[in-house]
Design a protein around this motif. Structure first.
Motif, PDB file in Angstrom:
ATOM      1  N   LEU A 128       0.813  -1.209   0.000  1.00  0.00           N
ATOM      2  CA  LEU A 128       0.000   0.000   0.000  1.00  0.00           C
ATOM      3  C   LEU A 128       0.851   1.266   0.000  1.00  0.00           C
ATOM      4  O   LEU A 128       0.444   2.294  -0.532  1.00  0.00           O
ATOM      5  CB  LEU A 128      -0.925  -0.002   1.219  1.00  0.00           C
ATOM      6  CG  LEU A 128      -1.999  -1.096   1.254  1.00  0.00           C
ATOM      7  CD1 LEU A 128      -2.743  -1.063   2.579  1.00  0.00           C
ATOM      8  CD2 LEU A 128      -2.981  -0.925   0.093  1.00  0.00           C
ATOM      9  N   MET A 129       2.039   1.202   0.579  1.00  0.00           N
ATOM     10  CA  MET A 129       2.908   2.371   0.658  1.00  0.00           C
ATOM     11  C   MET A 129       3.652   2.638  -0.645  1.00  0.00           C
ATOM     12  O   MET A 129       4.102   3.766  -0.898  1.00  0.00           O
ATOM     13  CB  MET A 129       3.923   2.191   1.796  1.00  0.00           C
ATOM     14  CG  MET A 129       4.888   3.369   1.965  1.00  0.00           C
ATOM     15  SD  MET A 129       6.129   3.097   3.236  1.00  0.00           S
ATOM     16  CE  MET A 129       5.192   3.501   4.700  1.00  0.00           C
ATOM     17  N   ASN A 130       3.802   1.642  -1.499  1.00  0.00           N
ATOM     18  CA  ASN A 130       4.680   1.763  -2.656  1.00  0.00           C
ATOM     19  C   ASN A 130       4.386   2.976  -3.554  1.00  0.00           C
ATOM     20  O   ASN A 130       5.318   3.640  -4.008  1.00  0.00           O
ATOM     21  CB  ASN A 130       4.661   0.472  -3.474  1.00  0.00           C
ATOM     22  CG  ASN A 130       5.908   0.306  -4.303  1.00  0.00           C
ATOM     23  OD1 ASN A 130       7.025   0.490  -3.812  1.00  0.00           O
ATOM     24  ND2 ASN A 130       5.744  -0.021  -5.580  1.00  0.00           N
ATOM     25  N   PRO A 131       3.126   3.288  -3.867  1.00  0.00           N
ATOM     26  CA  PRO A 131       2.889   4.477  -4.699  1.00  0.00           C
ATOM     27  C   PRO A 131       3.439   5.760  -4.078  1.00  0.00           C
ATOM     28  O   PRO A 131       3.919   6.647  -4.798  1.00  0.00           O
ATOM     29  CB  PRO A 131       1.355   4.520  -4.809  1.00  0.00           C
ATOM     30  CG  PRO A 131       0.920   3.100  -4.616  1.00  0.00           C
ATOM     31  CD  PRO A 131       1.871   2.549  -3.599  1.00  0.00           C
ATOM     32  N   LEU A 132       3.391   5.881  -2.759  1.00  0.00           N
ATOM     33  CA  LEU A 132       3.933   7.072  -2.102  1.00  0.00           C
ATOM     34  C   LEU A 132       5.443   7.155  -2.240  1.00  0.00           C
ATOM     35  O   LEU A 132       6.016   8.246  -2.260  1.00  0.00           O
ATOM     36  CB  LEU A 132       3.537   7.093  -0.620  1.00  0.00           C
ATOM     37  CG  LEU A 132       2.266   7.874  -0.270  1.00  0.00           C
ATOM     38  CD1 LEU A 132       1.047   7.188  -0.879  1.00  0.00           C
ATOM     39  CD2 LEU A 132       2.110   8.019   1.233  1.00  0.00           C
ATOM     40  N   ARG A 133       6.105   6.016  -2.322  1.00  0.00           N
ATOM     41  CA  ARG A 133       7.548   6.017  -2.523  1.00  0.00           C
ATOM     42  C   ARG A 133       7.896   6.717  -3.832  1.00  0.00           C
ATOM     43  O   ARG A 133       8.778   7.580  -3.877  1.00  0.00           O
ATOM     44  CB  ARG A 133       8.076   4.575  -2.538  1.00  0.00           C
ATOM     45  CG  ARG A 133       7.942   3.836  -1.218  1.00  0.00           C
ATOM     46  CD  ARG A 133       8.214   2.353  -1.400  1.00  0.00           C
ATOM     47  NE  ARG A 133       8.324   1.637  -0.133  1.00  0.00           N
ATOM     48  CZ  ARG A 133       8.463   0.330  -0.023  1.00  0.00           C
ATOM     49  NH1 ARG A 133       8.475  -0.420  -1.122  1.00  0.00           N
ATOM     50  NH2 ARG A 133       8.579  -0.247   1.166  1.00  0.00           N
TER      51      ARG A 133
END
Length: 285
Positions: free
Chosen positions: A60-65
């Motif tokens: 879930l965090m990957n797009p924010l990376r």
């Protein structure tokens, strides 16, 4: 009744600069790799690509990376060209970020390293499903730590982006580890990381709630004493010649909202999860 200390009291002295003898260290003098941490993530290897498994929050965090990396490249006065980028993903795990970076049209190559042999094998097997990732040089997985890599001798061997996502809070000796990463960044390139601030809110959310109550992450994933505050990173890189000058340092907090996912929150680095980016001076060598 449990009394919680103030954020200032719990933050304590700088983990990057204070002696670390109070931490039980398994790392050797030449390696930052902690065998206990490796064993923990080896046990999670088979579920790495399950979007509802132990690595769900990482998916879930990957797009924010990617969003944070783009925001760093856009910083003035030395905005970086985003084409033919070379990535070094340190502590890549099963390859969630590495695969997504390798698929970007402006990516030239991704080298992803991790000390866990089991996790690297999971990453390699998953990458075989995508023909694009099988193109020579597009995505390379290595079962190594940074200390095991050859230090680049030429500019073309360095990287535009060196990432350390959810890594540094698992390292016993963070300052020496970060120093091993510096030579891999080309002038004008970035070190991008995500980690967790050492505050009472992070203890409550990541240890008590996430591990003990809700079970969002497996127990034992985090050690609160290893968390690092953003101002400690700023101090560390501020002491490194040729790093973070002329606005080349950026921090952004992020929070997980159940049902909505991760959200960027300005100032959130004072409480829990956050992203940190620092640029190598374009004139530095």
């Amino acid at each position: 009744m449990v009394m919680l200390a103030s954020p200032e009291a719990l933050r304590g002295s700088s983990r990057l600069f204070r002696p670390l003898s109070h931490l039980r260290s398994y790392a050797t003098s030449t390696s930052s790799v902690n065998p206990t941490e490796v064993s923990h993530f080896n046990a999670l290897a088979s579920t790495w690509w399950d979007p509802y498994g132990s690595s769900r929050l990482l998916h879930l965090m990957n797009p924010l990376r990617h969003e944070f990396i783009s925001s760093c490249h856009a910083l003035k006065p030395h905005s970086s060209p985003q084409r033919n980028l070379r990535y070094l993903d340190v502590g890549c795990g099963g390859g969630i970020f590495a695969e997504s970076a390798a698929r970007l049209p402006d990516t030239a190559t991704v080298t992803a390293i991790d000390p866990s042999a089991d996790v690297i094998e999971v990453a390699r097997q998953h990458a075989r499903r995508d023909p694009l990732l099988q193109q020579p040089g597009r995505l390379t997985y290595l079962n190594k730590g940074t200390e095991d890599l050859d230090v680049p001798g030429q500019l073309e061997e360095q990287y535009d982006v060196v990432t350390l996502f959810e890594v540094i809070e698992h390292i016993n000796t963070p300052a020496p580890f970060l120093k091993t990463c510096l030579p891999f960044v080309k002038p004008g390139g970035w070190i991008i990381l995500s980690t967790i601030a050492r505050t009472w809110t992070s203890w409550l959310t990541t240890k008590v709630v996430a591990e003990d109550v809700v079970g969002l992450v497996p127990k034992g994933t985090h050690a609160w004493s290893k968390y690092i505050n953003a101002d400690e990173l700023e101090k560390f890189f501020g002491a490194q010649r040729g790093w973070g000058i002329n606005g080349g340092m950026k921090t952004m907090g992020c929070f997980y909202v159940p049902g909505l996912g991760w959200r960027m929150v300005a100032g959130g680095e004072q409480w829990g999860n956050y992203f940190f980016g620092v640029r190598k001076d374009p004139e530095s060598r």
